[in-house]
Design a protein around this motif. Structure first.
Motif, PDB file in Angstrom:
ATOM      1  N   GLY A 114     -46.016  36.214  26.912  1.00 35.82           N
ATOM      2  CA  GLY A 114     -45.106  35.760  25.883  1.00 35.82           C
ATOM      3  C   GLY A 114     -44.077  36.815  25.538  1.00 35.82           C
ATOM      4  N   SER A 115     -43.329  36.571  24.456  1.00 40.83           N
ATOM      5  CA  SER A 115     -42.280  37.481  23.995  1.00 40.83           C
ATOM      6  C   SER A 115     -42.646  38.005  22.614  1.00 40.83           C
ATOM      7  N   GLY A 116     -42.420  39.297  22.391  1.00 44.28           N
ATOM      8  CA  GLY A 116     -42.787  39.916  21.120  1.00 44.28           C
ATOM      9  C   GLY A 116     -41.580  40.313  20.291  1.00 44.28           C
ATOM     10  N   ARG A 117     -41.780  40.353  18.996  1.00 46.01           N
ATOM     11  CA  ARG A 117     -40.756  40.790  18.045  1.00 46.01           C
ATOM     12  C   ARG A 117     -41.439  41.607  16.958  1.00 46.01           C
ATOM     13  N   ILE A 118     -40.828  42.720  16.584  1.00 46.87           N
ATOM     14  CA  ILE A 118     -41.424  43.620  15.592  1.00 46.87           C
ATOM     15  C   ILE A 118     -41.046  43.157  14.190  1.00 46.87           C
ATOM     16  N   GLY A 119     -42.014  43.161  13.293  1.00 50.29           N
ATOM     17  CA  GLY A 119     -41.752  42.820  11.900  1.00 50.29           C
ATOM     18  C   GLY A 119     -40.914  43.890  11.223  1.00 50.29           C
ATOM     19  N   ALA A 120     -40.174  43.492  10.195  1.00 45.20           N
ATOM     20  CA  ALA A 120     -39.243  44.418   9.540  1.00 45.20           C
ATOM     21  C   ALA A 120     -39.959  45.497   8.735  1.00 45.20           C
TER      22      ALA A 120
ATOM     23  N   LEU B 102     -35.501  44.996  16.195  1.00 44.72           N
ATOM     24  CA  LEU B 102     -35.533  46.458  16.198  1.00 44.72           C
ATOM     25  C   LEU B 102     -34.773  47.069  15.026  1.00 44.72           C
ATOM     26  N   GLU B 103     -33.541  46.661  14.820  1.00 44.71           N
ATOM     27  CA  GLU B 103     -32.750  47.268  13.759  1.00 44.71           C
ATOM     28  C   GLU B 103     -33.333  46.956  12.382  1.00 44.71           C
ATOM     29  N   GLU B 104     -33.862  45.742  12.220  1.00 46.59           N
ATOM     30  CA  GLU B 104     -34.499  45.394  10.949  1.00 46.59           C
ATOM     31  C   GLU B 104     -35.724  46.260  10.689  1.00 46.59           C
ATOM     32  N   ALA B 105     -36.375  46.696  11.766  1.00 43.25           N
ATOM     33  CA  ALA B 105     -37.566  47.543  11.633  1.00 43.25           C
ATOM     34  C   ALA B 105     -37.221  49.014  11.471  1.00 43.25           C
ATOM     35  N   GLY B 106     -35.926  49.354  11.548  1.00 44.91           N
ATOM     36  CA  GLY B 106     -35.513  50.743  11.378  1.00 44.91           C
ATOM     37  C   GLY B 106     -35.266  51.486  12.665  1.00 44.91           C
TER      38      GLY B 106
ATOM     39  N   SER C 216     -24.299  50.992  23.125  1.00 48.22           N
ATOM     40  CA  SER C 216     -24.591  50.298  24.377  1.00 48.22           C
ATOM     41  C   SER C 216     -25.757  49.321  24.244  1.00 48.22           C
ATOM     42  N   GLY C 217     -26.468  49.368  23.111  1.00 50.08           N
ATOM     43  CA  GLY C 217     -27.646  48.530  22.923  1.00 50.08           C
ATOM     44  C   GLY C 217     -28.942  49.220  23.282  1.00 50.08           C
ATOM     45  N   HIS C 218     -28.881  50.437  23.831  1.00 49.85           N
ATOM     46  CA  HIS C 218     -30.091  51.179  24.179  1.00 49.85           C
ATOM     47  C   HIS C 218     -30.773  51.734  22.930  1.00 49.85           C
ATOM     48  N   ILE C 219     -32.079  51.892  23.013  1.00 53.26           N
ATOM     49  CA  ILE C 219     -32.864  52.433  21.897  1.00 53.26           C
ATOM     50  C   ILE C 219     -32.778  53.951  21.919  1.00 53.26           C
ATOM     51  N   GLU C 220     -32.454  54.540  20.785  1.00 49.91           N
ATOM     52  CA  GLU C 220     -32.400  55.996  20.695  1.00 49.91           C
ATOM     53  C   GLU C 220     -33.813  56.547  20.530  1.00 49.91           C
ATOM     54  N   VAL C 221     -34.174  57.480  21.398  1.00 54.55           N
ATOM     55  CA  VAL C 221     -35.492  58.115  21.337  1.00 54.55           C
ATOM     56  C   VAL C 221     -35.338  59.620  21.462  1.00 54.55           C
ATOM     57  N   ASP C 222     -36.380  60.350  21.022  1.00 52.49           N
ATOM     58  CA  ASP C 222     -36.397  61.790  21.246  1.00 52.49           C
ATOM     59  C   ASP C 222     -37.191  62.077  22.517  1.00 52.49           C
ATOM     60  N   ARG C 223     -37.525  63.330  22.739  1.00 49.81           N
ATOM     61  CA  ARG C 223     -38.145  63.712  24.014  1.00 49.81           C
ATOM     62  C   ARG C 223     -39.636  63.395  24.085  1.00 49.81           C
TER      63      ARG C 223
END
Length: 513
Positions: free
Chosen positions: A161-167, A332-336, A342-349
């Motif tokens: 299935g497809s998942g979505r993160i709660g806010a 994603l944005e609603e969850a912070g 570009s739409g990519h998720i910003e992550v650290d190392r």
């Protein structure tokens, strides 16, 4: 480095090098946060939900389960994701078939000929595209099943299935993941840790809408049951070059449209020039400094209009102009979670996002579009999240390969960086044609290039252009990762005759008395 709930540092693409100097106290704190030093012991029994079952997702799942977590993987396409089902595994299987066609180039020189050669079509190699594609998809499906079986044996639950993160997090500081299952149902999962590993899909051009029959993305190329009469490839990056080379070897007429001065514009210049020369020698039409304005279907063929007014006609067109991260509709944005333009998720190392308890790995982060990097990001995320020992992602030790014929493998610093004065390095380059094993195999094109730190002799990087360069780059990768010197690399015994002998020879030429 901040805590998971604080501001995120620059993403991995900007922090692959050494961190700026800092007072020892701050530096120790940063190191502890990045590596997990001082973190709580491994948290057995933690609930982990992973959205996406590609390399970043399933490798993370295995690590999390090994550390005692309860793991659920939500995947809508099939285990392995697009990397296994429509991208890496299928494309490299197709390319492996095409490679067999190129192996016969030196057959006559080696004294090999087929019976009946010269009598019409007798003795000539040919590819049955229907059989080839059936084998390609069969291998992809088998690899997907093998991954699923492995995860299930480890006690990992897989949800189609497809998942979505709660806010918001709940009262127990758990994240909620809402799943729309493949059978139309809905589930709500509670997780102390969420990893997003949803990958990317082919980028579409509004003036080149794919129809899956004549205008194709790289994910649709396996629909073909016949070798295209004339394949026009728009885009001369890695994907475009790989498919263009493969179909050219399989017998198709191929025109490669490159908007830049040469094919593979982001790669080592000598390697790219060699590959373009090989393409041309094998009959491919390479149109440099040519940009496609649009692609349209015309009957049983296509027309590619260039910005200068020229029109290239063909039977099929592959549009290979990059990928788009699968980050829309995930909450994603609603969850912070912070998304780049570009739409990519910003992550650290260590694969953290800005949202507490949410990590991300793979092509959806835009760090480096390689399955090996996705897998490492996923592992690092779980090691960090579950309190195990971990080292931050180091892009300087990532080896990459382009599966043209010959292949191009790279690791570490580039010649461009050395020539620009960014690195005080020494460069050596040896043509493969003078290697005795290469002579025996009829290999005339390719080279070994090695880069070292001028003051210390430490191996900083290298380029290999050769058949099976993906295998030959490994000793250089070890040297870069372990900070070996050129003398240490040169003084290891190699087989005589062997192609690896040229790696040792290249290292010897960089010796400083």
């Amino acid at each position: 480095m901040s805590t998971p709930s604080g501001p995120v540092p620059p993403p991995a693409t900007e922090t692959a090098g050494a961190a700026p100097a800092a007072p020892s106290g701050r530096r120790d704190q940063r190191r502890a946060a990045e590596t997990g030093a001082g973190a709580s012991p491994v948290r057995e029994g933690s609930r982990v939900v992973i959205i996406g079952g590609g390399p970043g997702g399933y490798e993370a799942a295995l690590v999390a389960r090994q550390l005692g977590a309860q793991v659920q993987v939500v995947e809508r396409q099939g285990m392995g994701g697009s990397a296994v089902l429509t991208d890496v595994v299928p494309s490299k299987t197709l390319i492996a078939t095409a490679e067999w066609m190129t192996l016969t180039e030196q057959a006559g020189e080696l004294g090999i000929g087929a019976e009946g050669e010269g009598e019409g079509e007798a003795g000539a190699l040919r590819a049955d595209m229907d059989v080839v594609d059936q084998r390609v998809m069969r291998l992809a499906e088998k690899q997907s099943r093998d991954i699923r079986n492995r995860l299930e044996r480890e006690g990992i639950e897989i949800i189609a299935g497809s998942g979505r993160i709660g806010a918001h997090m709940d009262a127990d500081a758990n994240r909620r993941v809402f799943v729309e299952t493949a059978d139309g149902g809905r589930e709500e999962l509670a997780a102390q840790i969420v990893l997003v590993a949803t990958g990317a899909t082919p980028r579409m051009l509004p003036t080149a809408e794919p129809d899956g029959e004549r205008i194709l993305t790289w994910a649709q190329m396996y629909n073909l049951t016949d070798i295209p009469e004339h394949l026009v490839v728009v885009g001369s990056g890695v994907t475009g070059a790989e498919f263009a080379g493969a179909y050219n070897a399989l017998g198709a007429e191929v025109t490669l449209i490159s908007s830049r001065d040469r094919v593979l514009p982001g790669e080592d210049e000598n390697a790219a020039e060699l590959i373009e020369g090989v393409f041309t020698r094998r009959g491919m039409h390479v149109l440099s400094r040519s940009r496609a304005a649009g692609v349209r279907r015309v009957g049983d063929g296509v027309e590619v209009e260039l910005t200068d007014g020229r029109v290239v006609a063909g039977s099929h067109c592959l549009v290979a102009v990059g990928g788009v991260p699968n980050t829309a509709g995930l909450g994603l944005e609603e969850a912070g979670v912070h998304l780049k333009p570009s739409g990519h998720i910003e992550v650290d190392r260590v694969s953290r996002t800005r949202a507490p308890r949410v990590y991300a790995a793979g092509d959806c982060t835009g760090v480096l579009p390689l399955a090996s990097v996705a897998a490492m990001q996923g592992r690092i995320a779980m090691w960090h999240a579950l309190g195990d020992a971990v080292a931050p992602l180091d892009l300087a030790s990532v080896a990459a390969n382009i599966f043209t014929a010959p292949e191009i493998a790279t690791i570490g610093v580039t010649q461009k960086a050395i020539e620009a004065g960014e690195v005080d390095g020494a460069i050596t380059r040896l043509p493969l044609a003078r290697n005795p094993r290469a002579k025996m195999l009829g290999i005339k094109e390719g080279f070994i290039k090695l880069f070292s730190d001028r003051p210390t002799g430490t191996v900083l990087g290298g380029v290999v252009v050769a058949p099976r360069a993906s295998e030959l780059i490994y000793p250089i990768t070890i040297a870069v990762a372990q900070r070996l010197t050129v003398d240490q690399l040169a003084n290891v015994f190699t087989i005589y005759p062997s192609l690896t002998g040229s790696i040792a020879e290249a290292a010897r030429t960089l010796h400083r008395a």
